[in-house]
Structures are given as C-alpha cells and as structure tokens.
Scaffold this motif. Structure first.
Motif, mmCIF file in Angstrom:
data_model
loop_
_atom_site.group_PDB
_atom_site.id
_atom_site.type_symbol
_atom_site.label_atom_id
_atom_site.label_comp_id
_atom_site.label_asym_id
_atom_site.label_seq_id
_atom_site.Cartn_x
_atom_site.Cartn_y
_atom_site.Cartn_z
ATOM 1 N N ASN B 87 0.663 -1.227 -0.020
ATOM 2 C CA ASN B 87 0.008 -0.264 -0.266
ATOM 3 C C ASN B 87 1.109 1.117 0.334
ATOM 4 O O ASN B 87 1.684 1.413 0.848
ATOM 5 N N THR B 89 1.023 4.637 1.266
ATOM 6 C CA THR B 89 -0.260 4.833 2.318
ATOM 7 C C THR B 89 0.698 6.193 2.328
ATOM 8 O O THR B 89 0.108 7.776 3.247
ATOM 9 N N GLN B 98 -8.322 6.695 2.583
ATOM 10 C CA GLN B 98 -7.015 6.238 2.457
ATOM 11 C C GLN B 98 -7.232 4.754 3.768
ATOM 12 O O GLN B 98 -7.572 5.242 4.384
ATOM 13 N N LYS B 100 -5.225 2.008 5.468
ATOM 14 C CA LYS B 100 -4.426 1.992 6.174
ATOM 15 C C LYS B 100 -3.232 1.075 6.399
ATOM 16 O O LYS B 100 -1.643 1.388 7.012
#
Lengths: 143, 133
Positions: B87, B89, B98, B100
């Motif tokens: 991911n 972030t 978003q 996490k």
C-alpha cells in the motif's frame, strides 16, 4: 479465412494431382473436388463495403509464471494512462517477506491466480516486456 | 451482448474503506465479488508510486470482451485469484480517504450458484359463500 485457405490450397492440390499419376482416379477426384471448392469460394467472396475493414480480433498472450518468477509489464489503466509494474508469482503466502525489500513492489500473485491486463504497446522501453499481444493473461502456478 | 452490458455496469467499491474489508495485522483483505472494481494506490518496484484499478470478472472470456472496449483496463482478476500489493500510504484518494494497512490483498470471489427456489405452495382459498338475498 476459409476462402483464402481454399484458394491457396487449390494450386498445390492441382500440382500434387499431376505428380501422382499412378493414383489417377483419386487425383482426378481431388482435382474435381478442388475445382468445386474454388467455384464455391468465388461465389462466397463478398466484397467488404467501402471504408469498412474486417474487425481484427484482440490477441491475448498467456504468460505462465511459476512460483518465484517475476515479469515486468506495462499495462493500461481505464483512464488510458500506462502503468509500469511487476507481476510476481508467490510460492506460498510470503508476501511480507517478498515486500519487505524496499525496492520491491507491484502485484504479487498467489498460486492459482489468473489475471488479465490490457497491454500497453506504446513507448515500451527495450528492457521491459517484449510481449506483443493486445491483452496479457498471467497464470501463477506452483512449482 | 447481454453479458457485455452486465460487465459495463461494474460496481465501484470505495477506495478508502469497504464493508467487505477484513484487517489481519498489517494486511487488509478486500474481497471483491464478480462485477466489482476497487481503486488502489500501490508501490511499484524501486519505490515508485502506482495507481490502478482491480476488478473481479467471472471468466477470461468476459475479461477479454471487457478489454476490447474503450476506457477499460487495470488488473482483471478471475474468481479464486488473490493479489497482494504494498500500500502507498503516502497518498490518499481524491475524496481524501486512505487505506492505512501496509499491505492490501484483493480476493476475487466467485458468484454463488443460484439454485432455483421451489415454488411456494399457497393453500387454495376457501370458496366464498354467497349471502342469501
């Protein structure tokens, strides 16, 4: 396509028939059959309307990756943007170990996974994929 | 043609959060049903930021049909497939949402087989008695 094959096959069949005179009757039958096919082919040839080309089917290249193997790929997103990435076939669920390398990224496929992408054939650097298909299918298989 | 129309109407799953999300440690498992698409912000090799879509399609033929259309692309998963990404972030979606978790795993789930239900038998209505005039 069938018509084209028939037209291409007819001269070779004719020459074959001429060479094998010992098989006279069989050859004659073949010639007669080929001539009939040729006549049919002529009849079936319908010219395409002006400006309308025959639709070319999209080609899908299937790429099988064994566990541990990776391949660079450049594919298209729905907005038309090109995405340069890496497809990696995992051996087990060891994504944490593989992705712990800060230089590692892209898509990690679990064994048994099958994905398809639209190949971005425009502006592909030479060190990246040389796959030419319109679509690329990746199959991840365990070793 | 009917199949194609179904494919054109792919459902968008929220980029930031979805009801079908399960978090296991630093891994978020997002299950996509056939016909669903999710956006993803991921890390590509060499730490480059990537952005794409992940869709769940019923079979390769449908995927090929879909890819022959304009404005289609991204990663198309067949049922039973699992794809994990790192991911990104550092970025968020256009709506500010978003994910996490450090990793996201997309799972494409096959549509459950629909078994035709047995017709419900309704008891015959009792004959209406006519009132005597």
């Amino acid at each position: 396509m069938k018509n084209l094959l028939t037209v291409l096959l007819v001269p070779s069949l004719l020459s074959l028939a001429a060479c094998h005179s010992s098989e006279g009757r069989k050859a004659k039958d073949q010639v007669a059959g080929a001539q009939r096919n040729q006549e049919q082919a002529k009849q079936e040839q319908v010219p395409l309307p002006a400006g309308k080309e025959e639709e070319k089917p999209r080609e899908t290249v299937v790429q099988t990756l064994r566990s541990g193997q990776s391949m660079r790929v450049r594919f298209l997103n729905p907005d038309g943007s090109g995405e340069s990435s890496l497809v990696h076939c995992l051996s087990v669920d060891n994504h944490e170990r593989v992705l712990s390398d800060p230089q590692m990224g892209g898509f990690l496929l679990a064994p048994g996974t099958r994905i398809l992408v639209k190949n971005d054939t425009s502006n592909v650097p030479r060190d990246e994929t040389t796959l030419k298909g319109d679509n690329i299918q990746f199959d991840c298989q365990e070793r | 043609m009917k199949k194609l129309l179904v494919l054109m109407a792919l459902t968008w799953v929220a980029g930031g959060a979805s009801a079908a999300d399960v978090v296991k440690g630093d891994l978020l498992i997002r299950t996509l049903q056939v016909g669903e698409t999710s956006m993803v912000l991921l890390k590509q090799p060499a730490g480059v930021s990537g952005r794409s879509t992940v869709s769940c399609l019923p079979d390769p033929e449908s995927a090929q049909q879909m890819l022959s259309q304009e404005r289609t692309g991204g990663l198309l998963l067949m049922p039973g497939s699992k794809v994990t990404v790192k991911n990104d972030t550092s970025r968020s979606f256009n709506d500010g949402s978003q994910v996490k978790s450090a990793f996201i795993r997309f799972e494409c789930k096959a549509a459950p087989k629909v078994t035709p239900k047995a017709p419900v038998k309704t008891p015959p209505k009792p004959p209406v008695k006519k009132k005597a005039a």
